[in-house]
Design an enzyme around this catalytic site. Sequence first.
Site, PDB file in Angstrom:
ATOM      1  N   GLY A  19       0.839  -1.203   0.000  1.00  0.00           N
ATOM      2  CA  GLY A  19       0.000   0.000   0.000  1.00  0.00           C
ATOM      3  C   GLY A  19       0.865   1.241   0.000  1.00  0.00           C
ATOM      4  O   GLY A  19       2.095   1.157   0.032  1.00  0.00           O
ATOM      5  N   GLY A  21       0.722   5.840   1.015  1.00  0.00           N
ATOM      6  CA  GLY A  21      -0.038   6.962   1.587  1.00  0.00           C
ATOM      7  C   GLY A  21       0.709   8.220   1.196  1.00  0.00           C
ATOM      8  O   GLY A  21       1.644   8.167   0.411  1.00  0.00           O
ATOM      9  N   ALA A  24       4.436   8.162   1.630  1.00  0.00           N
ATOM     10  CA  ALA A  24       4.778   6.898   2.275  1.00  0.00           C
ATOM     11  C   ALA A  24       4.526   5.716   1.354  1.00  0.00           C
ATOM     12  O   ALA A  24       3.650   5.767   0.503  1.00  0.00           O
ATOM     13  CB  ALA A  24       3.947   6.729   3.547  1.00  0.00           C
ATOM     14  N   VAL A  26       4.152   1.348   1.945  1.00  0.00           N
ATOM     15  CA  VAL A  26       4.022   0.331   2.993  1.00  0.00           C
ATOM     16  C   VAL A  26       4.416  -1.027   2.419  1.00  0.00           C
ATOM     17  O   VAL A  26       3.938  -1.392   1.346  1.00  0.00           O
ATOM     18  CB  VAL A  26       2.579   0.275   3.538  1.00  0.00           C
ATOM     19  CG1 VAL A  26       2.467  -0.710   4.695  1.00  0.00           C
ATOM     20  CG2 VAL A  26       2.130   1.660   3.993  1.00  0.00           C
ATOM     21  N   LYS A  41       5.864   0.984   7.300  1.00  0.00           N
ATOM     22  CA  LYS A  41       5.471   2.191   6.559  1.00  0.00           C
ATOM     23  C   LYS A  41       6.696   3.090   6.456  1.00  0.00           C
ATOM     24  O   LYS A  41       7.170   3.640   7.454  1.00  0.00           O
ATOM     25  CB  LYS A  41       4.335   2.903   7.282  1.00  0.00           C
ATOM     26  CG  LYS A  41       3.783   4.113   6.553  1.00  0.00           C
ATOM     27  CD  LYS A  41       2.534   4.622   7.267  1.00  0.00           C
ATOM     28  CE  LYS A  41       1.947   5.845   6.611  1.00  0.00           C
ATOM     29  NZ  LYS A  41       0.735   6.320   7.324  1.00  0.00           N
ATOM     30  N   ASP A 137      -9.226  11.928   8.130  1.00  0.00           N
ATOM     31  CA  ASP A 137      -9.059  11.430   6.753  1.00  0.00           C
ATOM     32  C   ASP A 137      -9.763  10.090   6.591  1.00  0.00           C
ATOM     33  O   ASP A 137      -9.234   9.160   5.963  1.00  0.00           O
ATOM     34  CB  ASP A 137      -7.557  11.300   6.419  1.00  0.00           C
ATOM     35  CG  ASP A 137      -7.304  11.159   4.918  1.00  0.00           C
ATOM     36  OD1 ASP A 137      -6.211  10.690   4.547  1.00  0.00           O
ATOM     37  OD2 ASP A 137      -8.223  11.494   4.126  1.00  0.00           O
TER      38      ASP A 137
HETATM   39  N1  LIG Z   1      -1.162   5.110   4.273  1.00  0.00           N
HETATM   40  C1  LIG Z   1      -1.172   3.818   4.698  1.00  0.00           C
HETATM   41  C2  LIG Z   1      -1.538   2.798   3.824  1.00  0.00           C
HETATM   42  C3  LIG Z   1      -1.543   1.495   4.308  1.00  0.00           C
HETATM   43  C4  LIG Z   1      -1.149   1.289   5.644  1.00  0.00           C
HETATM   44  N2  LIG Z   1      -0.833   2.336   6.455  1.00  0.00           N
HETATM   45  N3  LIG Z   1      -0.838   3.579   5.965  1.00  0.00           N
HETATM   46  C5  LIG Z   1      -1.116  -0.048   6.182  1.00  0.00           C
HETATM   47  C6  LIG Z   1      -0.953  -0.245   7.560  1.00  0.00           C
HETATM   48  C7  LIG Z   1      -0.941  -1.544   8.074  1.00  0.00           C
HETATM   49  C8  LIG Z   1      -1.091  -2.630   7.217  1.00  0.00           C
HETATM   50  C9  LIG Z   1      -1.244  -2.447   5.841  1.00  0.00           C
HETATM   51  C10 LIG Z   1      -1.240  -1.142   5.317  1.00  0.00           C
HETATM   52  C11 LIG Z   1      -1.294  -0.929   3.838  1.00  0.00           C
HETATM   53  C12 LIG Z   1      -1.971   0.347   3.466  1.00  0.00           C
END
Ligand SMILES: Nc1cc2c(nn1)-c1ccccc1CC2
Length: 290
Positions: A19, A21, A24, A26, A41, A137
Amino acid sequence: YAFKKESLELTYEVGDDIGSGNFAVVRRVTYRDSGQEYAAKFIRKRRGGGRKGARMEDIHKEISILRSLDHRNVISLYEVFETSQEVILILELVTGGELFDHISRKDHLGEEEASAFIGQILHGLKHLHDNNIAHLDLKPENIMLLDRNSQSIKLIDFGLAQRISEKEDIRALMGTAEFIAPEVVSYERLSLATDMWSIGVITYILLSGASPFLGDSQQETYHNITALNYEFDQEYFENTSDLAKDFIRRLFVKNPRKRATVDDCINHAWIRPKKQNEELQRKSAVINID
Ligand SMILES: Nc1cc2c(nn1)-c1ccccc1CC2
């Protein structure tokens, strides 16, 4: 507040992207000693006067907010690494994908399933709001399913989250146009109620697959929001209960002080466990005691 300076690679094996952000990316990582999997992340630090990358102040805020939360519907933060270019958050891994993808596959959900998901989101959000933290958000992309076939969800991405206090005045941090409340559009004071508007938008989308205020341009979307220009289009809502529409109507209220709170929503008849379920739960409880 010191972050680990040693290289992440010493302790974790870095896997594939899962993923992204703002500033960022991940990735799935494996803790070498135990084989346990986590989500890492990688947040780019803003270098010099540039605009790319997150400000250290914002990264520290996301971390301090995550560290102060502990709830089954909120993503957990385990540890933090720092290099010259990045800050790396080691987070709980969730593998069910985004709620967003779950809806897209089905176009929209039945009321039972939608009510169950919204109930889970409200319980996670109640933990934030009881700690005076607003997510700011909330959208289907920031709601992850624990795994494919469960309705357990985790709220993620606290990059725009803020501690709300009576004294300091917090104004617009633009979220994503179609989910933001009128007070964000008009650059007025933000509050916990700002999240509740987003819950209304998410509920509307889960039930219909359509976005209530989305226009052909960002300006048109903003106008629709401040004018409360939405309707329960018969095409999508003809089989939707009045209870579900009432739940949404209580959230699309322009005055944040008059908008339903997270507790109002948890106690709303569309969310509270249905009578027969409650009866069943009580009966089963008696059986357990015997
Ligand atoms: N902007 C994002 C986006 C994500 C994540 N955190 N922040 C995430 C956190 C824990 C597990 C999996 C994810 C993937 C997507």
